[in-house]
Design a protein around this motif. Structure first.
Motif, PDB file in Angstrom:
ATOM      1  N   SER A 142       2.731 -15.896  -8.328  1.00 29.95           N
ATOM      2  CA  SER A 142       2.186 -16.554  -7.017  1.00 29.95           C
ATOM      3  C   SER A 142       1.953 -17.947  -7.354  1.00 29.95           C
ATOM      4  CB  SER A 142       1.467 -15.818  -6.208  1.00 29.95           C
ATOM      5  OG  SER A 142       1.653 -14.470  -6.081  1.00 29.95           O
ATOM      6  N   ASP A 201       1.702  -7.274  -7.112  1.00 33.20           N
ATOM      7  CA  ASP A 201       3.080  -7.446  -7.030  1.00 33.20           C
ATOM      8  C   ASP A 201       3.467  -6.575  -8.431  1.00 33.20           C
ATOM      9  OD1 ASP A 201       3.141  -8.897  -4.677  1.00 33.20           O
ATOM     10  OD2 ASP A 201       3.249 -10.838  -5.724  1.00 33.20           O
ATOM     11  N   ARG A 244       3.182  -2.492  -8.064  1.00 37.80           N
ATOM     12  CA  ARG A 244       3.670  -1.769  -6.982  1.00 37.80           C
ATOM     13  C   ARG A 244       4.581  -0.702  -7.575  1.00 37.80           C
ATOM     14  NH1 ARG A 244       6.071  -6.715  -4.449  1.00 37.80           N
ATOM     15  NH2 ARG A 244       8.157  -6.824  -5.541  1.00 37.80           N
ATOM     16  N   GLY A 294      11.887 -15.461  -5.497  1.00 40.29           N
ATOM     17  CA  GLY A 294      11.154 -14.231  -5.240  1.00 40.29           C
ATOM     18  C   GLY A 294      10.422 -13.666  -6.324  1.00 40.29           C
ATOM     19  N   ARG A 341      -2.645 -10.936  -5.459  1.00 39.17           N
ATOM     20  CA  ARG A 341      -1.314 -10.657  -5.524  1.00 39.17           C
ATOM     21  C   ARG A 341      -0.495 -10.429  -6.527  1.00 39.17           C
ATOM     22  NH1 ARG A 341       1.792 -14.713  -2.558  1.00 39.17           N
ATOM     23  NH2 ARG A 341       0.284 -16.356  -2.684  1.00 39.17           N
ATOM     24  N   ARG A 401       2.261 -19.343   6.211  1.00 39.98           N
ATOM     25  CA  ARG A 401       1.625 -20.022   4.936  1.00 39.98           C
ATOM     26  C   ARG A 401       0.109 -19.926   4.552  1.00 39.98           C
ATOM     27  NH1 ARG A 401       6.122 -19.910   1.733  1.00 39.98           N
ATOM     28  NH2 ARG A 401       7.841 -20.607   3.311  1.00 39.98           N
TER      29      ARG A 401
HETATM   30  O1  C5P Z   1       6.829 -16.264  -2.867  1.00 44.66           O
HETATM   31  P1  C5P Z   1       5.636 -15.930  -1.843  1.00 44.66           P
HETATM   32  O2  C5P Z   1       4.117 -16.073  -2.699  1.00 44.66           O
HETATM   33  O3  C5P Z   1       5.675 -16.661  -0.633  1.00 44.66           O
HETATM   34  O4  C5P Z   1       5.764 -14.481  -1.583  1.00 44.66           O
HETATM   35  C1  C5P Z   1       4.633 -13.712  -0.941  1.00 44.66           C
HETATM   36  C2  C5P Z   1       4.578 -12.154  -1.183  1.00 44.66           C
HETATM   37  O5  C5P Z   1       5.945 -11.597  -0.798  1.00 44.66           O
HETATM   38  C3  C5P Z   1       4.618 -12.092  -2.611  1.00 44.66           C
HETATM   39  O6  C5P Z   1       3.063 -11.804  -3.199  1.00 44.66           O
HETATM   40  C4  C5P Z   1       5.234 -10.548  -2.769  1.00 44.66           C
HETATM   41  O7  C5P Z   1       4.199  -9.713  -2.441  1.00 44.66           O
HETATM   42  C5  C5P Z   1       6.145 -10.491  -1.876  1.00 44.66           C
HETATM   43  N1  C5P Z   1       7.484 -10.648  -2.219  1.00 44.66           N
HETATM   44  C6  C5P Z   1       8.275  -9.892  -2.884  1.00 44.66           C
HETATM   45  N2  C5P Z   1       9.474  -9.881  -3.223  1.00 44.66           N
HETATM   46  C7  C5P Z   1      10.145 -11.146  -3.031  1.00 44.66           C
HETATM   47  C8  C5P Z   1       9.548 -12.305  -2.554  1.00 44.66           C
HETATM   48  C9  C5P Z   1       8.059 -11.899  -2.323  1.00 44.66           C
HETATM   49  O8  C5P Z   1       7.750  -8.746  -2.940  1.00 44.66           O
HETATM   50  N3  C5P Z   1      11.456 -11.233  -3.470  1.00 44.66           N
END
Ligand code: C5P
Length: 227
Positions: free
Chosen positions: A12, A188, A191, A133, A184, A95
């Motif tokens: 993140s 992430d 999971r 992502g 996060r 955001r």
């Molecule tokens: O990239 P960003 O910080 O905006 O993403 C927000 C959240 O979306 C991440 O913390 C994650 O949990 C999830 N995410 C994901 N897979 C992706 C993009 C984002 O799980 N391809």
């Protein structure tokens, strides 16, 4: 010139979106911010009561999502695409800290991932995309021609995100931002479905002490060899 898929994954607040957007602009590719899609689903759940103080009602959220329309439209003013939820531009709504605090919970739900991954694969079908992502190089496009895994020192990442949020007038503390970011990252990475991890064939980009100009120079050289 040969068109490729460029997958950008990482932690993140590493500046993935800024980097991916700039790369796309330089080479005339489409930029897709997949985090915005998970955030839009989170906003939907918060607004419609599927996410509340007691957590996420997975069934309710999945039902809402099956009816929802999530899409991108190019915004010439920003030079990038804004995300739309059921026809409404929600780019700036997604955001804030409220969405940030619930998004990892939402992105751990299998049915949510299935739907969004499918949409992402449709968007990248013609190639010529830079997609950022967490699971692009591992799940969405395991055959992407170029995979970049971004990372940066957590204190530096927190400082950057803090500056961005307070710059927009949001009332947050540096500690709050740091905590959200570490939580996060942990959620992430741990999971069960499609956890954040570096694909074996991804190239690591640590931008702790790099300018965006240096990052671009590095990327354009790699891309030049592949296209
Ligand atoms: O990239 P960003 O910080 O905006 O993403 C927000 C959240 O979306 C991440 O913390 C994650 O949990 C999830 N995410 C994901 N897979 C992706 C993009 C984002 O799980 N391809």
């Amino acid at each position: 010139k040969k068109k490729i898929i460029i997958a950008v994954d990482g932690f993140s607040s590493c500046g993935k979106s800024t980097f991916a957007r700039e790369v796309a602009a330089r080479i005339g590719y489409i930029f897709i911010d997949t985090g915005a899609m998970y955030r839009a689903v989170t906003l939907l759940g918060l607004r419609r009561g599927a996410i509340g103080p007691d957590g996420v009602d997975e069934k309710a959220l999945t039902d809402l999502l099956s009816e929802a329309d999530i899409s991108f439209r190019f915004n010439p003013g920003r030079g990038a695409s804004d995300i739309y939820l059921d026809g409404e531009n929600v780019e700036s709504r997604i955001r804030g800290i409220e969405v940030s605090n619930s998004v990892s919970r939402v992105s751990s739900i299998g049915a949510v991932r299935e739907k969004l991954v499918h949409l992402q694969q449709q968007m990248g079908k013609q190639k010529g995309v830079v997609m950022d992502g967490r699971d692009i190089g591992t799940v969405v496009f395991p055959n992407a021609e170029l995979k970049i895994f971004m990372t940066a020192d957590p204190a530096i990442r927190a400082q950057r995100r803090y500056a961005e949020l307070t710059g927009k007038g949001e009332q947050v503390t540096l500690e709050e931002v740091m905590q959200n970011l570490l939580e996060r990252d942990h959620a992430d990475q741990t999971r069960a479905i499609s956890p954040l991890r570096k694909a074996d064939d991804a190239i690591v980009l640590d931008n702790s002490f790099m300018t965006i100009g240096e990052e671009l120079e590095w990327a354009l050289e790699l891309i030049g060899k592949l296209t």
